[in-house]
Scaffold this active site. Sequence first.
Site, PDB file in Angstrom:
ATOM      1  N   HIS A  37      39.507  46.045  44.319  1.00  0.00           N
ATOM      2  CA  HIS A  37      38.196  45.782  43.731  1.00  0.00           C
ATOM      3  C   HIS A  37      38.258  44.706  42.658  1.00  0.00           C
ATOM      4  O   HIS A  37      39.325  44.389  42.142  1.00  0.00           O
ATOM      5  CB  HIS A  37      37.550  47.056  43.150  1.00  0.00           C
ATOM      6  CG  HIS A  37      38.326  47.751  42.068  1.00  0.00           C
ATOM      7  ND1 HIS A  37      39.203  48.783  42.315  1.00  0.00           N
ATOM      8  CD2 HIS A  37      38.359  47.571  40.725  1.00  0.00           C
ATOM      9  CE1 HIS A  37      39.737  49.210  41.179  1.00  0.00           C
ATOM     10  NE2 HIS A  37      39.240  48.480  40.191  1.00  0.00           N
ATOM     11  N   HIS A  53      38.501  42.811  35.286  1.00  0.00           N
ATOM     12  CA  HIS A  53      39.836  42.830  35.896  1.00  0.00           C
ATOM     13  C   HIS A  53      39.772  42.751  37.412  1.00  0.00           C
ATOM     14  O   HIS A  53      38.711  42.954  38.009  1.00  0.00           O
ATOM     15  CB  HIS A  53      40.644  44.065  35.463  1.00  0.00           C
ATOM     16  CG  HIS A  53      40.108  45.397  35.907  1.00  0.00           C
ATOM     17  ND1 HIS A  53      39.304  46.188  35.111  1.00  0.00           N
ATOM     18  CD2 HIS A  53      40.276  46.102  37.059  1.00  0.00           C
ATOM     19  CE1 HIS A  53      39.009  47.316  35.758  1.00  0.00           C
ATOM     20  NE2 HIS A  53      39.581  47.288  36.948  1.00  0.00           N
ATOM     21  N   GLU A  77      44.910  45.237  37.407  1.00  0.00           N
ATOM     22  CA  GLU A  77      45.145  46.659  37.659  1.00  0.00           C
ATOM     23  C   GLU A  77      45.923  46.765  38.957  1.00  0.00           C
ATOM     24  O   GLU A  77      45.608  46.075  39.930  1.00  0.00           O
ATOM     25  CB  GLU A  77      43.790  47.383  37.796  1.00  0.00           C
ATOM     26  CG  GLU A  77      43.916  48.872  38.077  1.00  0.00           C
ATOM     27  CD  GLU A  77      42.563  49.577  38.204  1.00  0.00           C
ATOM     28  OE1 GLU A  77      41.536  48.900  38.400  1.00  0.00           O
ATOM     29  OE2 GLU A  77      42.551  50.819  38.108  1.00  0.00           O
TER      30      GLU A  77
END
Length: 134
Positions: free
Chosen positions: A7, A79, A130
């Site tokens: 994502h 992020h 991440e």
Amino acid sequence: MLGRLNHVALAVPDLAAAIAAYRNTLGAELTEPQALSEHGVTVVFVNVGNTKIELLEPLGEGSPIAAFLAKNPSGGMHHLCYEVDDILAARDQLKAAGARVLGDGNPKIGAHGKPVLFLHPKDFFGTLIELEQS
Ligand code: CO
């Protein structure tokens, strides 16, 4: 090491407004809001087929996205999340290469119920990364 893009996360000052914009204006499919107190955020995922967009709103005192929103009051890209097969092996390989892992270096359980880690944005061209165990 690096797998697919899970994502792209956007920090937003008003989650209800962001949900309305994505659902009504952009016609997207969204998940229900999920409060992640350990991460200090409430999240919603937008399904865009080839990946997801994560909408993040601060939750509670000292949210890790509060400083970002203070600098970017209308919101912004926060992020990128990449999948890895083995998060502990990835962490050890990255640390050996000199990359900084945020927090105490141990994975936390993320929004998808899987272990996640964050890497220092200064080590990756100004972008917080991440990693999520796939
Ligand atoms: Co994320």
